[in-house]
Design a protein around this motif. Sequence first.
Motif, PDB file in Angstrom:
ATOM      1  N   MET A   1       3.299  -0.578   1.295  1.00  0.00           N
ATOM      2  CA  MET A   1       2.868  -1.095   0.023  1.00  0.00           C
ATOM      3  C   MET A   1       4.096  -1.414  -0.788  1.00  0.00           C
ATOM      4  N   LYS A   2       4.617  -2.624  -0.701  1.00  0.00           N
ATOM      5  CA  LYS A   2       5.820  -2.990  -1.401  1.00  0.00           C
ATOM      6  C   LYS A   2       5.544  -3.050  -2.891  1.00  0.00           C
ATOM      7  N   LEU A   3       6.611  -2.861  -3.707  1.00  0.00           N
ATOM      8  CA  LEU A   3       6.463  -2.777  -5.142  1.00  0.00           C
ATOM      9  C   LEU A   3       5.822  -4.020  -5.714  1.00  0.00           C
ATOM     10  N   SER A   4       6.186  -5.201  -5.176  1.00  0.00           N
ATOM     11  CA  SER A   4       5.613  -6.441  -5.691  1.00  0.00           C
ATOM     12  C   SER A   4       4.108  -6.476  -5.493  1.00  0.00           C
ATOM     13  N   THR A   5       3.635  -5.881  -4.402  1.00  0.00           N
ATOM     14  CA  THR A   5       2.204  -5.837  -4.149  1.00  0.00           C
ATOM     15  C   THR A   5       1.511  -4.917  -5.134  1.00  0.00           C
ATOM     16  N   CYS A   6       2.115  -3.762  -5.388  1.00  0.00           N
ATOM     17  CA  CYS A   6       1.527  -2.810  -6.328  1.00  0.00           C
ATOM     18  C   CYS A   6       1.438  -3.426  -7.714  1.00  0.00           C
ATOM     19  N   GLY A   7       2.405  -4.282  -8.038  1.00  0.00           N
ATOM     20  CA  GLY A   7       2.408  -4.892  -9.349  1.00  0.00           C
ATOM     21  C   GLY A   7       1.253  -5.845  -9.542  1.00  0.00           C
ATOM     22  N   ARG A   8       0.590  -6.224  -8.450  1.00  0.00           N
ATOM     23  CA  ARG A   8      -0.528  -7.161  -8.526  1.00  0.00           C
ATOM     24  C   ARG A   8      -1.857  -6.449  -8.700  1.00  0.00           C
ATOM     25  N   LEU A   9      -1.833  -5.126  -8.826  1.00  0.00           N
ATOM     26  CA  LEU A   9      -3.073  -4.375  -8.986  1.00  0.00           C
ATOM     27  C   LEU A   9      -3.833  -4.888 -10.193  1.00  0.00           C
ATOM     28  N   GLY A 104      11.505   5.964   5.649  1.00  0.00           N
ATOM     29  CA  GLY A 104      11.481   5.398   6.989  1.00  0.00           C
ATOM     30  C   GLY A 104      10.351   4.400   7.130  1.00  0.00           C
ATOM     31  N   PRO A 105       9.461   4.613   8.104  1.00  0.00           N
ATOM     32  CA  PRO A 105       8.364   3.656   8.323  1.00  0.00           C
ATOM     33  C   PRO A 105       7.212   3.838   7.336  1.00  0.00           C
ATOM     34  N   GLU A 106       7.344   4.796   6.414  1.00  0.00           N
ATOM     35  CA  GLU A 106       6.261   5.094   5.498  1.00  0.00           C
ATOM     36  C   GLU A 106       6.676   4.796   4.063  1.00  0.00           C
ATOM     37  N   THR A 107       5.826   4.067   3.345  1.00  0.00           N
ATOM     38  CA  THR A 107       6.043   3.787   1.936  1.00  0.00           C
ATOM     39  C   THR A 107       4.940   4.488   1.157  1.00  0.00           C
ATOM     40  N   VAL A 108       5.311   5.308   0.192  1.00  0.00           N
ATOM     41  CA  VAL A 108       4.331   6.132  -0.519  1.00  0.00           C
ATOM     42  C   VAL A 108       4.505   6.001  -2.028  1.00  0.00           C
ATOM     43  N   ARG A 109       3.380   5.840  -2.716  1.00  0.00           N
ATOM     44  CA  ARG A 109       3.358   5.934  -4.168  1.00  0.00           C
ATOM     45  C   ARG A 109       2.710   7.269  -4.503  1.00  0.00           C
ATOM     46  N   ALA A 110       3.365   8.065  -5.343  1.00  0.00           N
ATOM     47  CA  ALA A 110       2.862   9.402  -5.643  1.00  0.00           C
ATOM     48  C   ALA A 110       2.732   9.625  -7.145  1.00  0.00           C
ATOM     49  N   SER A 111       1.676  10.335  -7.507  1.00  0.00           N
ATOM     50  CA  SER A 111       1.444  10.747  -8.884  1.00  0.00           C
ATOM     51  C   SER A 111       0.877  12.152  -8.823  1.00  0.00           C
ATOM     52  N   GLY A 112       1.733  13.159  -9.003  1.00  0.00           N
ATOM     53  CA  GLY A 112       1.284  14.527  -8.824  1.00  0.00           C
ATOM     54  C   GLY A 112       0.858  14.755  -7.386  1.00  0.00           C
ATOM     55  N   ASP A 113      -0.366  15.229  -7.179  1.00  0.00           N
ATOM     56  CA  ASP A 113      -0.871  15.471  -5.827  1.00  0.00           C
ATOM     57  C   ASP A 113      -1.504  14.232  -5.196  1.00  0.00           C
ATOM     58  N   PHE A 114      -1.652  13.147  -5.964  1.00  0.00           N
ATOM     59  CA  PHE A 114      -2.242  11.927  -5.432  1.00  0.00           C
ATOM     60  C   PHE A 114      -1.168  11.085  -4.750  1.00  0.00           C
ATOM     61  N   GLY A 117      -0.384   5.258   0.354  1.00  0.00           N
ATOM     62  CA  GLY A 117       0.707   4.864   1.236  1.00  0.00           C
ATOM     63  C   GLY A 117       0.351   3.880   2.312  1.00  0.00           C
ATOM     64  N   GLU A 118       1.389   3.457   2.997  1.00  0.00           N
ATOM     65  CA  GLU A 118       1.237   2.581   4.158  1.00  0.00           C
ATOM     66  C   GLU A 118       2.195   3.066   5.226  1.00  0.00           C
ATOM     67  N   VAL A 119       1.803   2.902   6.475  1.00  0.00           N
ATOM     68  CA  VAL A 119       2.637   3.313   7.605  1.00  0.00           C
ATOM     69  C   VAL A 119       2.759   2.159   8.573  1.00  0.00           C
ATOM     70  N   GLU A 120       3.992   1.924   9.007  1.00  0.00           N
ATOM     71  CA  GLU A 120       4.223   0.932  10.058  1.00  0.00           C
ATOM     72  C   GLU A 120       5.286   1.508  10.986  1.00  0.00           C
ATOM     73  N   PRO A 121       5.034   1.549  12.280  1.00  0.00           N
ATOM     74  CA  PRO A 121       6.005   2.122  13.206  1.00  0.00           C
ATOM     75  C   PRO A 121       7.222   1.228  13.348  1.00  0.00           C
ATOM     76  N   SER A 122       8.338   1.817  13.722  1.00  0.00           N
ATOM     77  CA  SER A 122       9.534   1.015  13.950  1.00  0.00           C
ATOM     78  C   SER A 122       9.344   0.199  15.218  1.00  0.00           C
ATOM     79  N   ALA A 123      10.176  -0.822  15.387  1.00  0.00           N
ATOM     80  CA  ALA A 123      10.057  -1.682  16.566  1.00  0.00           C
ATOM     81  C   ALA A 123      10.208  -0.867  17.850  1.00  0.00           C
ATOM     82  N   ALA A 124      11.064   0.161  17.823  1.00  0.00           N
ATOM     83  CA  ALA A 124      11.295   0.972  19.019  1.00  0.00           C
ATOM     84  C   ALA A 124      10.057   1.768  19.405  1.00  0.00           C
ATOM     85  N   ALA A 125       9.178   2.024  18.419  1.00  0.00           N
ATOM     86  CA  ALA A 125       7.996   2.837  18.690  1.00  0.00           C
ATOM     87  C   ALA A 125       6.798   2.008  19.134  1.00  0.00           C
TER      88      ALA A 125
END
Length: 249
Positions: A1-9, A104-114, A117-125
Motif C-alpha cells: 500500500m504505497k503512500l500515494s495510494t493511501c492518499g487517495r482514500l 522488506g516485502p511488507e508495507t504496513v500502516r499502523a495506528s495503535g493496535d490497528f 498492510g500489503e505483502v508481496e514476496p521478493s523475486a527470489a521467493a
Amino acid sequence: MKLSTCGRLASIGAVCAVVATSVFAATPANAAATPSAASDVAAPRTQSAVLSAIRSDLVASGAWSDVAAFDHLSGEQRHELASYFLDPAVASAAFAASDENVLGPETVRASGDFEWGEVEPSAAAQHEDGVGVGTRAASRSSWGTQWFAFAGIRLTETKVSMSYEYSGTTARKLLGYSCTVVRNVQPFTQVTTSKSSGYISGGQATAKCKVVVKRGVPTPWGTIAWSTYSAIQRLSAKGNGAITFNRWE
C-alpha cells in the motif's frame, strides 16, 4: 500500500469509512458504492455481541493462535476493537492517524493496535519452473495480498495470484490467475472477490480482481441497512518476478 495510494482514500460517508479502512486497507477514490434497501436480518449491536461474533469466526477458521491472542486482549483493547465496528467515526479516525512503514516485502500502516498492510514476496521467493533449451518457455508464479489486523490478529485478507511464461525480465504469456478471500473475520460483513482481467503489456504480467464488500449497518431499530462497495485489487510483475504493482486502483 504505497503512500500515494493511501492518499487517495475517499471520505464518502460514515459507512464507507468503516468498509474502506477495515476491509480494503486503502479504498481508491473511485470505488463504487451502491447502498441497498434495509434488511430484517439481525446483527450484533452491542460490544459484547461484536466481540463474540469475531471470536466465533476465528474459531470456525481454525486460527487457534489468533483465538489465543484474542482471549488475551485487555479490556481496553476489546473496547477499542468493538468500537471500531460499531462507530464509523472511530474507524475513520484510526486510519487517519495511521503511519506507514516498509518492512522488506511488507508495507504496513499502523495506528495503535490497528494495522492495514500489503505483502508481496521478493523475486527470489517466487515459484519458478525449470527450463532447458528447446523446451517450453520458463514459467513463474507471483502473488500479492492486502490485509487488515488488530493486535496481530488478522481479520481480513484478500490475495491475487498469477502464473505466466517469461524470458529474462520480460513476461511473455499469462497462463492464468486467481482471486481469493484468504480470511474475513468481521461482524456483519461479507467479502467476495472475482476475476476482472488478466493480460501481458509492456513485458509485464497483470492480474486484476474485483473485491466486493457487503457491509451491514446497525440501525436504532435493530435492522441492517446493507451497503455494497467494490474496488479493483491489481498485481503486476516483470518476467524476473519483481512486483511492480500490488495495491488498489
